[in-house]
Design an enzyme around this catalytic site. Sequence first.
Site, PDB file in Angstrom:
ATOM      1  N   ARG A 157       0.825  -1.208   0.000  1.00 33.18           N
ATOM      2  CA  ARG A 157       0.000   0.000   0.000  1.00 33.18           C
ATOM      3  C   ARG A 157       0.857   1.254   0.000  1.00 33.18           C
ATOM      4  NH1 ARG A 157      -1.660   3.885   3.295  1.00 33.18           N
ATOM      5  NH2 ARG A 157      -0.565   3.047   5.112  1.00 33.18           N
ATOM      6  N   VAL A 158       0.417   2.238  -0.787  1.00 34.05           N
ATOM      7  CA  VAL A 158       0.938   3.598  -0.682  1.00 34.05           C
ATOM      8  C   VAL A 158      -0.260   4.513  -0.475  1.00 34.05           C
ATOM      9  CG1 VAL A 158       3.071   3.302  -1.984  1.00 34.05           C
ATOM     10  CG2 VAL A 158       0.948   3.797  -3.208  1.00 34.05           C
ATOM     11  N   SER A 159      -0.013   5.720  -0.009  1.00 31.99           N
ATOM     12  CA  SER A 159      -1.117   6.578   0.421  1.00 31.99           C
ATOM     13  C   SER A 159      -1.825   7.331  -0.697  1.00 31.99           C
ATOM     14  CB  SER A 159      -0.608   7.590   1.456  1.00 31.99           C
ATOM     15  OG  SER A 159      -0.134   6.908   2.597  1.00 31.99           O
ATOM     16  N   SER A 160      -1.195   7.487  -1.854  1.00 29.40           N
ATOM     17  CA  SER A 160      -1.831   8.261  -2.927  1.00 29.40           C
ATOM     18  C   SER A 160      -1.462   7.702  -4.292  1.00 29.40           C
ATOM     19  CB  SER A 160      -1.404   9.730  -2.849  1.00 29.40           C
ATOM     20  OG  SER A 160      -0.028   9.855  -3.150  1.00 29.40           O
ATOM     21  N   GLN A 188       2.158   8.081  -5.617  1.00 30.24           N
ATOM     22  CA  GLN A 188       3.255   7.295  -5.070  1.00 30.24           C
ATOM     23  C   GLN A 188       3.405   5.965  -5.798  1.00 30.24           C
ATOM     24  OE1 GLN A 188       1.726   7.756  -0.908  1.00 30.24           O
ATOM     25  NE2 GLN A 188       3.854   8.240  -0.429  1.00 30.24           N
TER      26      GLN A 188
END
Length: 206
Positions: A10-13, A16
């Site tokens: 997972r990345v936040s946006s 990314q």
Amino acid sequence: MIGKIMGYARVSSTEQNLDRQIEEFKKHVPEENIVTDKASGKNLDRSGYKALKGALGLRGGDTLVIMSLDRLSRNKADIKQELEYFKENNIRLMILDLPTSMIQVPDNQKWIVEMINNILIEVLSSMSEQERNTIRKRQKEGISVAKAKGKHLGRPCISYPDNWQQYYSQWKSNQITAKKMMEALNLKSTSFYKLAKQYQLNDKSS
């Protein structure tokens, strides 16, 4: 039967990149078993993560590989909840940034993995409790400092318009309606009646 190994990255946006996590996972997880999200970790409401726990996702005896605990969530209470879920459903969690969780053990020594999971849950619980206590303490300190400086806490006080008394007298003597007074003083009905009540109480006490 040996369970499947899945990975969650997972990345936040959307800006990314997931490549670094995915490349690391390929050393431990079949590429087709890597589930990804580009979404905030503030809660667990993510399509990829939901699929991971859905009908075609993890089952008892499976292993989930993640890069670090904060890939599950940024919320410590959510992390604790998920760790307990994995434990209850016999899903092993392997964390690349936590080498002790990567230890391979024979079936007759699975208690070692369970011990590691229990320690993680206990540590996170303590951290969450400490964080809550720290926040409460800072809030109390902030309120005390604000009060000492004479600052008003809560909703801002409504002040009387400059020509309030003139219109108030006309309203009380039925020369104008409340609506006309509100329009003239640019007041909402809630503010108007609050000021009128307050003014009336002050007038009686004086």
